[in-house]
Design a protein around this motif. Structure first.
Motif, PDB file in Angstrom:
ATOM      1  N   LYS A  68       0.830  -1.205   0.000  1.00 34.56           N
ATOM      2  CA  LYS A  68       0.000   0.000   0.000  1.00 34.56           C
ATOM      3  C   LYS A  68       0.865   1.256   0.000  1.00 34.56           C
ATOM      4  O   LYS A  68       0.574   2.224  -0.717  1.00 34.56           O
ATOM      5  CB  LYS A  68      -0.924  -0.007   1.222  1.00 34.56           C
ATOM      6  N   ALA A  69       1.941   1.245   0.788  1.00 34.95           N
ATOM      7  CA  ALA A  69       2.836   2.407   0.804  1.00 34.95           C
ATOM      8  C   ALA A  69       3.545   2.563  -0.538  1.00 34.95           C
ATOM      9  O   ALA A  69       3.715   3.678  -1.037  1.00 34.95           O
ATOM     10  CB  ALA A  69       3.856   2.251   1.929  1.00 34.95           C
ATOM     11  N   SER A 117       2.451   1.692  -3.438  1.00 32.17           N
ATOM     12  CA  SER A 117       1.504   1.960  -4.523  1.00 32.17           C
ATOM     13  C   SER A 117       1.137   3.429  -4.650  1.00 32.17           C
ATOM     14  O   SER A 117       0.523   3.825  -5.639  1.00 32.17           O
ATOM     15  CB  SER A 117       0.230   1.137  -4.313  1.00 32.17           C
ATOM     16  N   GLN A 118       1.479   4.248  -3.663  1.00 32.88           N
ATOM     17  CA  GLN A 118       1.049   5.644  -3.684  1.00 32.88           C
ATOM     18  C   GLN A 118       1.824   6.494  -4.690  1.00 32.88           C
ATOM     19  O   GLN A 118       1.447   7.621  -4.975  1.00 32.88           O
ATOM     20  CB  GLN A 118       1.175   6.240  -2.282  1.00 32.88           C
ATOM     21  N   LEU A 123       4.658   7.959  -4.449  1.00 32.19           N
ATOM     22  CA  LEU A 123       5.413   9.082  -3.904  1.00 32.19           C
ATOM     23  C   LEU A 123       6.903   8.884  -4.174  1.00 32.19           C
ATOM     24  O   LEU A 123       7.352   7.792  -4.507  1.00 32.19           O
ATOM     25  CB  LEU A 123       5.154   9.202  -2.403  1.00 32.19           C
ATOM     26  N   THR A 161       8.288   7.716   0.489  1.00 29.16           N
ATOM     27  CA  THR A 161       7.809   6.339   0.695  1.00 29.16           C
ATOM     28  C   THR A 161       8.585   5.658   1.813  1.00 29.16           C
ATOM     29  O   THR A 161       8.004   4.942   2.639  1.00 29.16           O
ATOM     30  CB  THR A 161       7.938   5.538  -0.604  1.00 29.16           C
TER      31      THR A 161
END
Length: 440
Positions: free
Chosen positions: A204-205, A207-208, A210, A215
């Motif tokens: 989830k982190a 996939s953002q 950033l 990240t």
């Protein structure tokens, strides 16, 4: 072709340990995580030695074969340095480190790995663990003895079966090459992250979308929020993508970031800049490398542990069952001290027990039928009896029924009709009628 991408490295002591035994490196083509072991006096030394030997690999290679050979040679040299360090400073005996490294060569990643630090690849919205942990519990998982979920909480999850250490001058690294492409995100981390944050939250982190530094901060915060019982080190590498390209200036984090802060040992040591004096370990070592026969011993111990756990669960279950049976018996005996007045078909009856039933188990029995008909009771008393009337004792129940008997309606007499005479039959003379004498 020069590798194009952006990267970040971050390391944190965590919330439990007093010093950072992890080290990390992020450069132009080289990315490394090392998780040291050996307690306060050895873990940070070991990971720093590994990073110092790896730093020289941060250059462009003509082929992946050249990069593989250089990586294996650097790991072997680092192992020799660890052996020499433990011989010159006996208090450092048992020091070692994990090592997970990537050398980017054009559009390929050359990977070297030993220990339980990990390398992940996030591609096409999916997170994949690329390396395999060299741990005791991973062998149990591979052999089907335990599940991956059980491995996360196994008491032996930190026991390493392979590691870069002072006990082996020829470390057996997993070496392989993987193709990479723009948009890939590579994550190297110590078990301070992977042992606390599960793959779902890591993905989830990632996939953002950033920047790598942002990240990495998010992943570190997740580990800290989870308690961070160990040091946490994260190196994140983006291949191509929208983020700014790496400047080429290497970033070193963790124990290797400032080795000059380490106390200098006796001058005779060739590694004087890296070694600690004799210190009482402030932390228990997070890993250790077992002897060759230790695996079978641990399997046997694990089998005994599972047997003890099953016996304990069975004992607790039996105790709970016996307690429930005992409570049930006590509760039933208590119900048999209660009485109530109720109805049975058409009469008033005294019962012992309570009105409720427990499934198929009846908690009341008929004690006495009073033969007071419900039909003889006034409507309000009949309704009370049908709803049942609680009594304090059998004598109280008898008293209640006697009051009901006294208030019962008296029986209404039923008149007996006089039958009509049969037509043609002689009529009997009326009583007391004067009979006339016959005429002569």
């Amino acid at each position: 072709m020069v590798f194009e991408g952006s990267s970040a490295a971050i390391s944190h002591t965590g919330k439990v340990r007093s010093n950072n035994q992890d080290s990390g490196y992020s450069g132009a083509n080289l990315f490394v995580v090392a998780d040291g072991m050996g307690g306060h006096a050895g873990g940070d030394v070991a990971s720093s030695i590994a990073i110092s030997r790896m730093e020289g690999l941060d250059e462009h290679y003509a082929s992946t074969d050249d990069a593989e050979a250089a990586l294996q040679a650097a790991a072997t040299t680092a192992a020799s340095d660890l052996v020499r360090a433990s011989k010159e400073r006996p208090e450092l005996a048992g020091l070692g480190t994990t090592l997970s490294a990537i050398i980017m060569v054009d559009d390929h990643a050359v990977i070297g790995h030993i220990g339980d630090s990990r390398i992940y690849l996030y591609r096409d919205d999916a997170l994949t663990q690329i390396t395999t942990d060299h741990t005791f519990v991973q062998r149990l998982v591979d052999s089907g003895r335990i599940t991956l979920e059980e491995a996360r909480y196994h008491p032996r999850r930190s026991v390493l079966m392979r590691v870069l250490s002072d006990m082996d001058i020829a470390p057996d690294l997993d070496m392989f090459v993987m193709p990479t492409r723009p948009g890939d995100r590579w994550l190297l981390c110590s078990d301070g992250l992977s042992g606390v944050v599960d793959d779902t939250h890591i993905a989830k982190a990632m996939s953002q979308g950033l920047a790598p530094g942002r990240t990495a901060d998010i992943l570190l915060k997740q580990a800290l929020d989870g308690g961070a019982p160990d040091n946490v080190t994260v190196v994140l590498v983006d291949v191509g993508g929208a983020h700014p390209l790496s400047s080429g200036t290497p970033t070193v984090v963790g124990a290797a970031s400032d080795p000059t802060d380490l106390p200098v040992p006796a001058p005779r040591s060739s590694l004087s800049g890296w070694l600690h004096p004799v210190l009482q370990a402030a932390n228990e070592p997070s890993h250790f490398e077992p002897d060759s026969d230790y695996f079978e011993e641990i399997i046997e111990e694990d089998r005994r542990r599972r047997t003890r756990r099953r016996i304990a669960w069975l004992g607790a279950f039996l105790v709970a069952v016996l307690a429930l049976i005992g409570l049930g018996i006590l509760a039933y005996n208590w119900t048999q001290t209660r009485y109530f007045v109720g109805a049975d078909d058409d009469s008033v009856v005294i019962y012992r027990g309570v009105q409720q039933d427990l499934g198929p188990i009846k908690l009341s029995t008929e004690v006495k039928d009073t033969f007071i008909l419900l039909a003889d009771l006034p409507s309000y008393q009949r309704a009370s009896v049908e709803r049942t009337i609680n009594a304090r004792s059998f004598a109280d129940a008898v008293a209640i029924t006697e009051r009901l008997r006294a208030s019962a309606l008296p029986p209404v007499p039923v008149p007996v009709p006089t039958p009509d005479p049969t037509p043609g039959a002689p009529t009997a003379p009326a009583p007391n009628a004067t009979e006339e004498a016959p005429t002569p």
